[in-house]
Design a protein around this motif. Structure first.
Motif, short mmCIF file in Angstrom:
data_model
loop_
_atom_site.label_atom_id
_atom_site.label_comp_id
_atom_site.label_asym_id
_atom_site.label_seq_id
_atom_site.Cartn_x
_atom_site.Cartn_y
_atom_site.Cartn_z
N SER A 34 0.83 -1.21 0.00
CA SER A 34 0.00 0.00 0.00
C SER A 34 0.86 1.26 0.00
CB SER A 34 -0.99 0.00 1.17
OG SER A 34 -0.34 0.01 2.40
N TYR A 35 1.99 1.22 0.69
CA TYR A 35 2.92 2.35 0.67
C TYR A 35 3.44 2.58 -0.75
CZ TYR A 35 7.34 4.81 1.00
OH TYR A 35 8.37 5.69 0.78
N ALA A 36 3.84 1.50 -1.40
CA ALA A 36 4.37 1.60 -2.76
C ALA A 36 3.31 2.12 -3.72
CB ALA A 36 4.89 0.24 -3.23
N LEU A 37 2.10 1.61 -3.61
CA LEU A 37 1.02 2.03 -4.51
C LEU A 37 0.65 3.49 -4.28
CD1 LEU A 37 -1.21 -1.16 -4.30
CD2 LEU A 37 0.33 -0.49 -6.16
N GLU A 38 0.61 3.89 -3.02
CA GLU A 38 0.30 5.28 -2.71
C GLU A 38 1.37 6.22 -3.26
OE1 GLU A 38 0.00 7.21 1.50
OE2 GLU A 38 -1.77 5.97 1.13
N SER A 39 2.63 5.83 -3.11
CA SER A 39 3.71 6.69 -3.60
C SER A 39 3.73 6.78 -5.12
CB SER A 39 5.06 6.21 -3.07
OG SER A 39 5.41 4.99 -3.66
N LEU A 40 3.15 5.78 -5.80
CA LEU A 40 3.03 5.81 -7.26
C LEU A 40 1.80 6.59 -7.72
CD1 LEU A 40 3.99 2.15 -8.18
CD2 LEU A 40 5.23 4.22 -8.82
N GLY A 41 0.98 7.00 -6.75
CA GLY A 41 -0.23 7.75 -7.10
C GLY A 41 -1.39 6.87 -7.51
N CYS A 42 -1.36 5.61 -7.09
CA CYS A 42 -2.44 4.68 -7.44
C CYS A 42 -3.51 4.66 -6.35
CB CYS A 42 -1.88 3.26 -7.58
SG CYS A 42 -0.70 3.06 -8.91
N ARG A 43 -4.73 4.38 -6.77
CA ARG A 43 -5.78 4.02 -5.82
C ARG A 43 -5.67 2.52 -5.64
NH1 ARG A 43 -10.81 4.70 -8.54
NH2 ARG A 43 -9.59 4.21 -10.36
N PHE A 44 -6.11 2.01 -4.50
CA PHE A 44 -5.96 0.58 -4.29
C PHE A 44 -7.03 0.02 -3.37
CE2 PHE A 44 -3.15 2.96 -1.53
CZ PHE A 44 -3.44 2.47 -0.26
N ILE A 45 -7.27 -1.26 -3.56
CA ILE A 45 -8.13 -2.05 -2.70
C ILE A 45 -7.24 -3.15 -2.14
CG2 ILE A 45 -10.15 -3.56 -2.55
CD1 ILE A 45 -11.11 -2.29 -5.21
N CYS A 46 -7.27 -3.33 -0.82
CA CYS A 46 -6.47 -4.38 -0.19
C CYS A 46 -7.40 -5.45 0.36
CB CYS A 46 -5.63 -3.81 0.95
SG CYS A 46 -4.38 -2.65 0.40
N GLN A 47 -7.04 -6.70 0.11
CA GLN A 47 -7.78 -7.84 0.63
C GLN A 47 -6.81 -8.79 1.31
OE1 GLN A 47 -9.81 -9.51 -2.89
NE2 GLN A 47 -11.65 -9.28 -1.64
N LYS A 48 -7.22 -9.32 2.46
CA LYS A 48 -6.39 -10.30 3.17
C LYS A 48 -6.85 -11.73 2.89
CE LYS A 48 -4.82 -9.60 7.16
NZ LYS A 48 -4.58 -9.39 8.58
N ASP A 49 -7.95 -11.88 2.21
CA ASP A 49 -8.54 -13.19 1.95
C ASP A 49 -8.95 -13.22 0.48
OD1 ASP A 49 -10.39 -15.33 1.69
OD2 ASP A 49 -10.92 -15.18 3.79
N SER A 50 -8.69 -14.33 -0.17
CA SER A 50 -8.97 -14.42 -1.61
C SER A 50 -10.39 -14.87 -1.94
CB SER A 50 -7.98 -15.39 -2.26
OG SER A 50 -8.07 -16.66 -1.63
N GLU A 128 7.59 -1.40 -8.40
CA GLU A 128 7.29 -0.24 -9.23
C GLU A 128 7.54 -0.52 -10.71
OE1 GLU A 128 8.68 4.38 -9.98
OE2 GLU A 128 9.61 3.26 -8.37
N THR A 129 8.64 -1.17 -11.02
CA THR A 129 8.98 -1.48 -12.41
C THR A 129 7.92 -2.37 -13.06
OG1 THR A 129 11.34 -1.25 -11.97
CG2 THR A 129 10.74 -2.53 -13.91
N VAL A 130 7.50 -3.40 -12.33
CA VAL A 130 6.48 -4.32 -12.86
C VAL A 130 5.15 -3.59 -13.06
CG1 VAL A 130 5.08 -6.35 -12.29
CG2 VAL A 130 7.55 -6.40 -11.96
N ILE A 131 4.76 -2.78 -12.08
CA ILE A 131 3.50 -2.05 -12.18
C ILE A 131 3.54 -1.09 -13.36
CG2 ILE A 131 2.06 -0.29 -11.05
CD1 ILE A 131 2.78 -1.68 -8.37
N ARG A 132 4.61 -0.33 -13.51
CA ARG A 132 4.73 0.62 -14.62
C ARG A 132 4.66 -0.09 -15.97
NH1 ARG A 132 5.89 5.71 -13.46
NH2 ARG A 132 6.74 6.20 -11.42
#
Length: 150
Positions: A34-50, A128-132
């Motif tokens: 979530s830290y990485a996604l936030e720093s990239l300027g992304c919105r995100f949904i986090c789930q602990k269970d699939s 970050e590289t993979v996401i970009r």
């Protein structure tokens, strides 16, 4: 068992910022993502269970899914297969983020239908590289990590 989900600030708005679904059962790894996604300027949904990952993906149509493989209810490999079988989710890129680090594991995971693979522990820059790469220009070209280094 109820699936726990958390969504960053801008829920389901028409935002140019990419939306990423992160599915990870360990709190520390989820915080790092979530830290990485936030720093990239992304919105995100986090789930602990699939359990509800496919339903969440169908409803929110994320631009990318970060998916752990070793999850307590449904494995990440099974989840990616379900995603591929549904017309609403089959084109969403999915990144395996896993502790399974052997060459055979990587080959098996990519063959199952993942678009990319990250072995834990990973560097934030690798994430970050993979996401970009998979979001093809949907993220501002200035890295949040580069801003922090100044």
């Amino acid at each position: 068992m109820l699936a726990h989900s958390f969504m960053s600030d801008e829920k389901k708005q028409n935002s140019p910022r990419p939306l990423i679904l992160a599915v990870e059962d360990h709190d520390d790894n989820l915080v790092l993502m979530s830290y990485a996604l936030e720093s990239l300027g992304c919105r995100f949904i986090c789930q602990k269970d699939s359990t509800n990952t496919v339903l969440v993906a169908k409803e929110y149509q994320p631009d990318l899914i970060l998916l752990d493989i070793l999850l307590p209810t449904i494995s990440g490999i099974d989840v990616v297969r379900y995603l591929q079988q549904d017309a609403l989710t089959c084109n969403i890129p999915v990144v395996a983020v896993t502790a399974l680090a052997s060459r055979e594991d990587k080959e098996r995971i990519l063959k199952a239908g993942f678009n990319a693979y990250l072995s834990k522990p990973y560097m934030i820059e690798e994430l970050e590289t993979v996401i970009r790469r998979l979001l093809c220009g949907k993220i501002d070209s200035t890295s949040g990590f580069e801003l922090c280094k100044e």
